[in-house]
Motif scaffolding. Structure first.
Motif, PDB file in Angstrom:
ATOM      1  N   CYS A  12      37.096  34.054  37.866  1.00 32.70           N
ATOM      2  CA  CYS A  12      37.584  34.529  36.564  1.00 32.70           C
ATOM      3  C   CYS A  12      39.097  34.717  36.628  1.00 32.70           C
ATOM      4  N   GLY A  14      40.874  37.400  36.239  1.00 27.51           N
ATOM      5  CA  GLY A  14      41.338  38.597  36.966  1.00 27.51           C
ATOM      6  C   GLY A  14      41.351  38.390  38.469  1.00 27.51           C
ATOM      7  N   VAL A  15      40.333  37.679  38.974  1.00 30.99           N
ATOM      8  CA  VAL A  15      40.272  37.427  40.419  1.00 30.99           C
ATOM      9  C   VAL A  15      41.321  36.383  40.807  1.00 30.99           C
ATOM     10  N   SER A  73      41.242  43.572  42.711  1.00 26.74           N
ATOM     11  CA  SER A  73      41.013  43.489  41.258  1.00 26.74           C
ATOM     12  C   SER A  73      40.074  44.568  40.717  1.00 26.74           C
ATOM     13  N   CYS A  96      42.648  44.340  37.998  1.00 29.09           N
ATOM     14  CA  CYS A  96      42.524  43.496  36.805  1.00 29.09           C
ATOM     15  C   CYS A  96      42.889  44.298  35.545  1.00 29.09           C
ATOM     16  N   PHE A  98      41.640  44.283  32.746  1.00 29.86           N
ATOM     17  CA  PHE A  98      40.435  44.777  32.057  1.00 29.86           C
ATOM     18  C   PHE A  98      39.961  46.098  32.689  1.00 29.86           C
ATOM     19  N   VAL A  99      40.086  46.195  34.009  1.00 31.92           N
ATOM     20  CA  VAL A  99      39.708  47.440  34.695  1.00 31.92           C
ATOM     21  C   VAL A  99      40.718  48.536  34.328  1.00 31.92           C
ATOM     22  N   THR A 162      32.960  46.658  33.697  1.00 36.19           N
ATOM     23  CA  THR A 162      33.361  45.381  33.086  1.00 36.19           C
ATOM     24  C   THR A 162      32.313  44.281  33.217  1.00 36.19           C
ATOM     25  N   THR A 163      31.404  44.425  34.196  1.00 34.73           N
ATOM     26  CA  THR A 163      30.489  43.311  34.486  1.00 34.73           C
ATOM     27  C   THR A 163      29.047  43.545  34.030  1.00 34.73           C
ATOM     28  N   CYS A 190      34.313  42.819  30.107  1.00 37.97           N
ATOM     29  CA  CYS A 190      35.365  41.808  29.942  1.00 37.97           C
ATOM     30  C   CYS A 190      34.780  40.496  29.422  1.00 37.97           C
ATOM     31  N   ALA A 192      35.378  37.530  30.349  1.00 38.35           N
ATOM     32  CA  ALA A 192      35.021  36.577  31.414  1.00 38.35           C
ATOM     33  C   ALA A 192      33.552  36.754  31.781  1.00 38.35           C
ATOM     34  N   THR A 193      33.130  38.012  31.872  1.00 40.68           N
ATOM     35  CA  THR A 193      31.742  38.288  32.248  1.00 40.68           C
ATOM     36  C   THR A 193      30.791  37.844  31.145  1.00 40.68           C
ATOM     37  N   ALA A 261      32.110  35.434  39.397  1.00 40.19           N
ATOM     38  CA  ALA A 261      33.537  35.423  39.049  1.00 40.19           C
ATOM     39  C   ALA A 261      34.477  35.456  40.255  1.00 40.19           C
TER      40      ALA A 261
HETATM   41  S1  SF4 Z   1      35.223  39.862  36.010  1.00 44.23           S
HETATM   42 FE1  SF4 Z   1      36.563  40.473  34.304  1.00 44.23          FE
HETATM   43  S2  SF4 Z   1      37.186  42.566  34.856  1.00 44.23           S
HETATM   44 FE2  SF4 Z   1      36.415  41.637  36.701  1.00 44.23          FE
HETATM   45  S3  SF4 Z   1      38.232  40.760  37.670  1.00 44.23           S
HETATM   46 FE3  SF4 Z   1      37.307  39.149  36.414  1.00 44.23          FE
HETATM   47  S4  SF4 Z   1      38.422  39.229  34.476  1.00 44.23           S
HETATM   48 FE4  SF4 Z   1      38.762  41.164  35.543  1.00 44.23          FE
END
Ligand code: SF4
Length: 279
Positions: A12, A14-15, A73, A96, A98-99, A162-163, A190, A192-193, A261
């Motif tokens: 994702c 963020g990672v 992250s 991240c 989002f976090v 977030t997940t 988030c 992405a999830t 992710a």
């Molecule tokens: S899964 Fe979402 S909250 Fe977690 S690192 Fe990836 S983008 Fe960020």
């Protein structure tokens, strides 16, 4: 056998950002000691690659005496920022965004006098980080019945790990709205999830078997597996292609392959190539 891979499977934003920040740190500070507080991502291959580049994984900030520390992250508990400062460590904060948003809502709800309910798995590092940003009463849970432990005249603010699946958060919000007079919510799941979960479900509906790639510690991978299994019981989670049992693919015409992710896209490609080469 045809293989379908969802468009957004794997690492994702963020990672990827955290990995890029760590690479940049290695590049710019090659002569300094660099440590990562916990594995940078839930992917053993990526972590090993950084170890070869000299980035040591530590489990406690007490182990870092000098140099640079990378916060991963998932985020870290709030006191670690102060502890790093006191020790004179340089911090590369790869939390991240989002976090960070969840951390900010946890802090804001607390300051506004709300009991903060963080919907998530309390053992997950992200939850340990987010809860540390509250300054008052709070709980981390995914069980609506836990809300019955709170007095029914509470003001309650809900945020989500977030997940987690959206349905889990929605069930908690509904239970809270029935019980408490004032409920504030922020869906901090988030995109992405959500996207990965929706695409995994969509793929699972079209195939005879699913393979889900991800680290054993990766919570979003476990959730992808759960979602896929509910739709396609022949769903198998692996960390590495050597775990594949080819009897899974007997009679399979269409196979779905997705990934959590933290799994880099080249790893997904490698697993697909391995399957094609052996089937
Ligand atoms: S899964 Fe979402 S909250 Fe977690 S690192 Fe990836 S983008 Fe960020």
């Amino acid at each position: 056998m045809k293989i379908i891979v969802p468009k957004n499977a794997g690492v994702c934003w963020g990672v990827e950002r955290a990995i890029d920040m760590a690479h940049q740190t290695v590049h710019e500070q090659s002569r300094h000691k660099i440590v990562s507080l916990g594995p940078l991502v839930h992917n053993p291959e990526v972590v090993e690659d950084f170890q070869h580049k000299g980035v040591e994984v530590i489990s406690d900030l007490k182990e870092a005496e000098e140099g640079t520390v990378v916060f991963r992250s998932h985020g870290v508990p709030l006191p670690y920022y102060e502890e790093a400062k006191v020790k004179g460590l340089e911090v590369v904060d790869a939390t991240c965004p989002f976090v960070k948003k969840s951390q900010n809502y946890a802090r804001r709800f607390s300051r506004q006098g709300y009991f903060v309910v963080i919907v998530g798995d309390e053992k997950h590092p992200e939850m340990k980080s987010v809860r540390s940003f509250t300054s008052g009463p709070h709980m981390v849970t995914m069980e609506p019945k836990d809300l019955e432990k709170l007095s029914s005249d509470q003001k309650v603010g809900l945020i989500a790990q977030t997940t987690i699946p959206l349905s889990v958060f929605q069930a908690m919000v509904e239970a809270a709205q029935k019980r408490f007079p004032e409920v504030k919510t922020h869906d901090t799941i988030c995109d992405a999830t959500k996207v990965r979960q929706e695409e995994a479900a969509e793929t699972a509906r079209q195939v005879d078997c699913m393979v889900i790639i991800g680290g054993k510690e990766s919570s979003n991978t476990k959730k992808l597996t759960k979602i896929c299994k509910e739709i396609q019981p022949k769903s198998h989670e692996i960390e590495h292609e050597r775990e594949i049992d080819f009897s899974w693919f007997e009679g399979v015409e269409v196979l779905g392959v997705t990934a959590g992710a933290s799994t880099p896209v080249p790893v997904i490609q490698r697993v697909c190539d391995y399957i094609i080469a052996h089937c």
